[in-house]
Design a protein around this motif. Structure first.
Motif, mmCIF file in Angstrom:
data_model
loop_
_atom_site.group_PDB
_atom_site.id
_atom_site.type_symbol
_atom_site.label_atom_id
_atom_site.label_comp_id
_atom_site.label_asym_id
_atom_site.label_seq_id
_atom_site.Cartn_x
_atom_site.Cartn_y
_atom_site.Cartn_z
ATOM 1 N N VAL A 194 33.087 42.445 29.763
ATOM 2 C CA VAL A 194 34.304 42.994 29.157
ATOM 3 C C VAL A 194 35.256 41.852 28.867
ATOM 4 O O VAL A 194 35.513 41.016 29.743
ATOM 5 N N MET A 208 28.468 46.434 42.481
ATOM 6 C CA MET A 208 28.572 45.804 41.171
ATOM 7 C C MET A 208 28.786 44.303 41.343
ATOM 8 O O MET A 208 29.740 43.865 41.984
ATOM 9 N N MET A 246 36.514 44.900 38.797
ATOM 10 C CA MET A 246 37.810 44.378 38.362
ATOM 11 C C MET A 246 39.000 45.047 39.032
ATOM 12 O O MET A 246 40.125 44.564 38.928
ATOM 13 N N ASP A 292 35.872 40.186 32.526
ATOM 14 C CA ASP A 292 35.495 41.034 33.668
ATOM 15 C C ASP A 292 34.068 41.467 33.397
ATOM 16 O O ASP A 292 33.810 42.177 32.434
ATOM 17 N N THR A 293 33.122 41.031 34.220
ATOM 18 C CA THR A 293 31.757 41.483 33.952
ATOM 19 C C THR A 293 31.263 42.338 35.105
ATOM 20 O O THR A 293 31.737 42.216 36.230
ATOM 21 N N GLY A 294 30.311 43.194 34.808
ATOM 22 C CA GLY A 294 29.775 44.052 35.852
ATOM 23 C C GLY A 294 28.304 44.302 35.642
ATOM 24 O O GLY A 294 27.875 44.721 34.562
ATOM 25 N N ALA A 325 34.854 49.774 39.855
ATOM 26 C CA ALA A 325 34.361 48.573 39.173
ATOM 27 C C ALA A 325 34.903 47.347 39.896
ATOM 28 O O ALA A 325 35.900 47.423 40.631
ATOM 29 N N TRP A 367 35.729 48.968 26.956
ATOM 30 C CA TRP A 367 35.775 49.420 28.349
ATOM 31 C C TRP A 367 37.203 49.591 28.836
ATOM 32 O O TRP A 367 38.068 48.772 28.574
ATOM 33 N N ASN A 381 27.434 44.419 31.700
ATOM 34 C CA ASN A 381 28.529 44.690 30.778
ATOM 35 C C ASN A 381 29.545 43.559 30.874
ATOM 36 O O ASN A 381 30.089 43.299 31.946
ATOM 37 N N ARG A 393 31.475 56.212 41.913
ATOM 38 C CA ARG A 393 31.780 56.884 40.646
ATOM 39 C C ARG A 393 31.573 58.386 40.838
ATOM 40 O O ARG A 393 30.479 58.904 40.631
HETATM 41 N N1 SER Z 1 34.504 46.793 34.315
HETATM 42 C C1 SER Z 1 33.254 46.807 33.612
HETATM 43 C C2 SER Z 1 32.338 47.883 34.066
HETATM 44 O O1 SER Z 1 32.605 48.503 35.043
HETATM 45 C C3 SER Z 1 32.590 45.477 33.788
HETATM 46 O O2 SER Z 1 32.690 45.111 35.122
HETATM 47 O O3 SER Z 1 31.348 48.130 33.438
#
Ligand code: SER
Length: 620
Positions: free
Chosen positions: A208, A94, A45, A235-237, A43, A163, A206, A71
């Motif tokens: 967070v 991301m 972050m 923290d957005t993704g 991710a 999350w 998402n 992932r």
């Molecule tokens: N850490 C969150 C995710 O991976 C938002 O970046 O979904």
């Protein structure tokens, strides 16, 4: 709706957040820096984990990135979905914006909504939202501040709306933005369908709200291990591939401009018609996904191997090769497909282009290794499956044998078994593997360090046992004929092993060797060491101390063990090339002295099979 290319979508995201005061930061490597909780960055972050924890300070409090992610293990693992699913990936990008103790929920929500509706110009009536069940602040940011109809905002539990990066570390409640694929169904059931995770909606972003540092795994989400972070953050993704699929109006990520050139390249190589390609879409998708993963992993220095991180490029390359064999590839082809990845991704990730030839070489080498053993592995698997009753289960011991002795990755065994309607005993496989690590000595090797002391002890032990004389290994590098000898020791990570399995890289100490170990500029020999149903490809030689010579190589077949009879064979053509270049170095030296004068002195040289380098000092 407007259409944008993937490059435009990425750029518009970063530009928007830069305008909103965020520092654009380059993606970090896929390999997390100093983070044992994580195999790969999963991710955006992750590179900011310590900033959220308050351990690391930066000279900015807002950042934006397009982060390379994988992932394939642990909490976030999508490997098995790749292929059948139109949207899952191992490697993906991301897009994210981050606040470190700066803005919080309200601004994060406002920025996201503005970007989607004003920059990407998505129609507001295609967007729906979720918030954590008790998060009134986020709920009111959507409904009161942005005026979203409450029929479009669902409150959801921790399974979807809390999350965490791993079992421990920074975490917090989330608010998600979803795309409505069927707005004609009306608003009345939106909340119910979101709560049921209905296929009508596609999660695109998402957000967070980082609030806690979890100290211990907490599967029940009781909150008892959550300590507050020094300062809450954001923290957005947003998965680039997904938002691009929406911006390009296609129903699968694989139909976006991020993937179509890769699929087209594969299709060119197979010669399939479009109808044939679509009838075989799973292999095409697996190849497209896995080749991206392999290219990015190798570019970040993760080369295929047997264990840990290195197992992942091996799995994706071998899995892609096997799916390739289903659509007619019987020779290595992935390096050709990789060219399409460089073309699509090289503009933004310019590091790929610098290393392109090396990346392709590593991929092909791994494919070749796989092809060498694949036929036998798949044939034996066929026989094992044929012996099972319909709907039966392949034992963990058999799956481990296929991996350890024939190099068939577990994932490939599982794919094949499942395609034929059989299960595989995964727990049994894991315990067979753990047992091997113990028996082979691998368990004790953990944490051992490679040191002069270790090799001194090894040499002394072999001498005390009468296996080596006082002068050590019988070293005969002037010969190039095969040598029959014995495996005296196997070494890995500074510890002795009793035996090794396919895919492991080991150092082999033989009683006698004709392999030249690098000294004075002439590089080491390469070749093979083989015994009864096992073989090791030797790629490098080491002389850790006088009297001890180690052949470094990968087990490509079977299970070599200490005490086994072995035949060591040089790659003679390579040795001859080295000798020719060695001779050429002497000729060059002589020619320089004849023509320029006796003052030309050799200061150093490199003598390899494909080149030589002569170093001299300039005399004034
Ligand atoms: N850490 C969150 C995710 O991976 C938002 O970046 O979904």
């Amino acid at each position: 709706m407007k259409t944008m290319s993937s490059a435009e979508v990425r750029e518009a995201f970063v530009d928007f957040f830069e305008e909103m005061g965020h520092r654009p930061i380059a993606s970090s490597s896929l390999v997390p820096a100093d983070d044992p909780t994580l195999l790969f960055v999963n991710a955006g972050m992750v590179q900011f984990k310590d900033v959220f924890l308050g351990i690391d300070k930066r000279d900015y409090s807002r950042a934006t990135t397009s982060q390379k992610c994988m992932r394939v293990s642990g909490k976030h693992n999508d490997l098995e979905n790749v292929g059948p699913s139109p949207r899952h990936h191992t490697f993906f990008e991301m897009l994210g914006n981050f606040s470190f103790g700066d803005y919080f929920k309200r601004d994060a929500i406002k920025y996201a909504y503005t970007l989607l509706t004003e920059v990407y110009e998505l129609p507001a009536d295609r967007l729906v939202f979720t918030v954590y069940e008790n998060d009134d602040e986020a709920y009111s940011a959507w409904t009161d501040e942005l005026g979203v109809d409450p029929k479009r905002v669902a409150r959801m539990g921790p399974d979807t709306n809390f999350w965490q990066m791993a079992d421990t570390g920074p975490c917090g409640p989330t608010s998600e933005i979803h795309w409505d694929k069927s707005p004609e169904l009306g608003e009345d059931e939106i909340i119910l369908k979101l709560q049921a995770e209905d296929d009508r909606f596609l999660e695109i972003w998402n957000l967070v709200f980082m609030q806690f540092n979890r100290q211990q795994a907490d599967p029940e989400h009781s909150g008892q291990w959550d300590l507050p972070l020094p300062a809450p953050g954001v923290d957005t993704g947003m998965g680039l591939e997904r938002i691009v699929s929406i911006m390009q109006g296609v129903e699968a990520n694989y139909k976006t401009d991020l993937f179509t050139p890769i699929i087209a390249r594969t299709q060119e190589l197979t010669g399939h018609s479009d109808a044939e390609r679509d009838a075989n879409i799973v292999p095409y998708r697996v190849i497209a996904d896995h080749i991206r993963a392999a290219v990015f992993l190798i570019s970040d220095g993760v080369y295929p191997g047997a264990k840990g991180r290195a197992a992942i490029p091996r799995i994706v390359i071998r899995r892609a090769a096997r799916f390739g064999s289903k659509i007619g590839f019987d020779r290595p082809f992935l390096a050709d497909v990789a060219d399409a990845v460089f073309a699509v991704m090289g503009d933004y990730f310019s590091e790929l282009l610098v290393d392109a030839e090396n990346i392709k070489r590593v991929i092909t080498l791994e494919e070749e290794r796989f092809h060498r053993t694949m036929d036998r592995g798949l044939n034996e698997l066929d026989e094992m499956l044929a012996a099972l009753k319909a709907g039966g289960r392949l034992s963990g011991a058999d799956a481990f044998y296929l991996k350890a002795t024939l190099g068939l990755p577990f994932q490939v065994t599982k794919d094949v078994a499942e395609e034929r309607g059989f299960a595989v005993d995964e727990a049994g496989f894991a315990s067979a593997e753990a047992e091997h690590a113990l028996i082979s000595g691998g368990g004790q090797a953990m944490g051992a360090i490679e040191s002069g002391e270790f090799y001194r002890q090894l040499l002394a032990d072999l001498q005390a046992a009468g296996e080596l004389s006082s002068s050590g290994v019988d070293y005969a590098p002037y010969s190039d004929t095969p040598v029959d000898t014995t495996v005296l020791a196997l070494v890995q990570d500074g510890a002795r092993l009793e035996s090794a399995i396919v895919g492991e890289t080991v150092e082999v100490i033989l009683a006698k060797t004709q392999f030249y170990a690098e000294a004075g500029g002439q590089i080491s020999d390469a070749g093979t060491i083989a015994g009864d149903a096992w073989a090791i490809d030797v790629v490098e030689m080491k002389r850790p101390l006088s009297g001890l010579i180690a052949h470094v190589g990968e087990v490509v077949e079977g299970n070599p063990a200490v005490g086994a009879k072995a035949t060591a064979s040089l790659d003679v053509a390579r040795r001859k090339d080295i000798i020719r270049n060695h001779t050429a170095t002497h000729l060059l030296h002589a020619a320089l002295r004849n023509n320029l004068g006796k003052h030309v002195q050799q200061r150093g040289s490199l003598v390899a099979p494909d080149r030589l380098r002569f170093e001299s000092r300039r005399m004034s």
